[in-house]
Scaffold this motif. Structure first.
Motif, PDB file in Angstrom:
ATOM      1  N   LEU A  29       0.737  -1.190  -0.028  1.00  0.00           N
ATOM      2  CA  LEU A  29      -0.047  -0.075   0.019  1.00  0.00           C
ATOM      3  C   LEU A  29       0.875   1.282  -0.006  1.00  0.00           C
ATOM      4  CD1 LEU A  29      -2.941   1.122  -0.098  1.00  0.00           C
ATOM      5  CD2 LEU A  29      -2.706   1.019   2.327  1.00  0.00           C
ATOM      6  N   PRO A  30       1.882   1.351   0.800  1.00  0.00           N
ATOM      7  CA  PRO A  30       2.751   2.578   0.841  1.00  0.00           C
ATOM      8  C   PRO A  30       3.597   2.790  -0.608  1.00  0.00           C
ATOM      9  CG  PRO A  30       3.069   1.470   2.674  1.00  0.00           C
ATOM     10  CD  PRO A  30       2.201   0.615   1.919  1.00  0.00           C
ATOM     11  N   VAL A  31       3.914   1.767  -1.018  1.00  0.00           N
ATOM     12  CA  VAL A  31       4.559   1.685  -2.383  1.00  0.00           C
ATOM     13  C   VAL A  31       3.656   2.116  -3.492  1.00  0.00           C
ATOM     14  CG1 VAL A  31       5.737   0.196  -3.963  1.00  0.00           C
ATOM     15  CG2 VAL A  31       6.283  -0.070  -1.569  1.00  0.00           C
ATOM     16  N   LEU A  32       2.304   1.659  -3.521  1.00  0.00           N
ATOM     17  CA  LEU A  32       1.327   1.903  -4.317  1.00  0.00           C
ATOM     18  C   LEU A  32       1.006   3.463  -4.152  1.00  0.00           C
ATOM     19  CD1 LEU A  32      -0.680   1.096  -6.655  1.00  0.00           C
ATOM     20  CD2 LEU A  32      -2.355   0.668  -4.663  1.00  0.00           C
ATOM     21  N   SER A  33       1.019   3.893  -3.053  1.00  0.00           N
ATOM     22  CA  SER A  33       0.411   5.248  -2.725  1.00  0.00           C
ATOM     23  C   SER A  33       1.726   6.175  -3.319  1.00  0.00           C
ATOM     24  CB  SER A  33       0.465   5.548  -1.384  1.00  0.00           C
ATOM     25  OG  SER A  33      -0.746   4.969  -0.883  1.00  0.00           O
ATOM     26  N   LEU A  34       2.958   5.769  -2.909  1.00  0.00           N
ATOM     27  CA  LEU A  34       3.959   6.636  -3.526  1.00  0.00           C
ATOM     28  C   LEU A  34       4.310   6.730  -5.153  1.00  0.00           C
ATOM     29  CD1 LEU A  34       6.784   8.184  -2.801  1.00  0.00           C
ATOM     30  CD2 LEU A  34       7.928   6.002  -2.553  1.00  0.00           C
ATOM     31  N   THR A  35       3.962   5.373  -5.581  1.00  0.00           N
ATOM     32  CA  THR A  35       4.083   5.417  -7.123  1.00  0.00           C
ATOM     33  C   THR A  35       2.782   6.294  -7.650  1.00  0.00           C
ATOM     34  OG1 THR A  35       4.857   3.180  -7.089  1.00  0.00           O
ATOM     35  CG2 THR A  35       3.538   3.909  -9.108  1.00  0.00           C
TER      36      THR A  35
END
Length: 168
Positions: A5-11
């Motif tokens: 979720l954090p990686v997706l949000s950052l992307t």
């Protein structure tokens, strides 16, 4: 799974920032193009054209400029308006509001001719004002004249080469 979720949000945030930057840059290009077209259109209007013609055809010395001012105030007003317009165009180039290369390609020779005759108008106005007006016009005028002369020489070279080829 906790890091997805954090990686997706950052992307998504990075993609959004890139899209915003691209949209801003495209808008800037469009605004500069629109401004150039508006300036070009204004330069093509009959009163602006007449001012340019008067400048190029009738102002060949400081004395010509002073004589026009004294005897033909309406014509003088149109000449001064043309010079003022070129000063504004030069300011827009200087501030990078319009593309320098585009202005040179489309209006460089017109600006150069205006500068050749407009310098006499500046000299005449300087006598009255005791300071040199239209600094942007003067600075860009010299640049446009150098560009015009270089471009003319290059074109004449190409024309001479084509003529030589045709004679063979």
């Amino acid at each position: 799974m906790d890091t997805a979720l954090p990686v997706l949000s950052l992307t998504v945030a990075i993609l959004a920032a890139l899209f915003a930057a691209y949209t801003w840059k495209a808008g800037q290009r469009q605004n500069r193009r629109d401004l150039f077209l508006a300036l070009h259109q204004r330069l093509s209007e009959p009163d602006a054209f007449r001012g340019r013609r008067l400048l190029a055809d009738e102002i060949n010395s400081v004395e010509d400029a002073l004589e026009m001012r004294r005897t033909r105030p309406e014509d003088w007003r149109q000449v001064v308006s043309a010079v003022s317009y070129f000063d504004l165009l030069a300011l827009y180039v200087k501030r990078d509001y319009v593309d320098r290369g585009l202005v040179m390609d489309e209006l460089g020779s017109i600006f150069a001719r205006a500068w050749e005759h407009g310098s006499y108008v500046l000299d005449a106005r300087q006598k009255d004002l005791h300071w040199r007006p239209w600094a942007n016009f003067e600075q860009f005028g010299n640049e446009a004249l150098a560009w015009h002369n270089t471009t003319q020489q290059a074109q004449e070279g190409r024309t001479d080469a084509r003529s030589s080829e045709r004679r063979r």
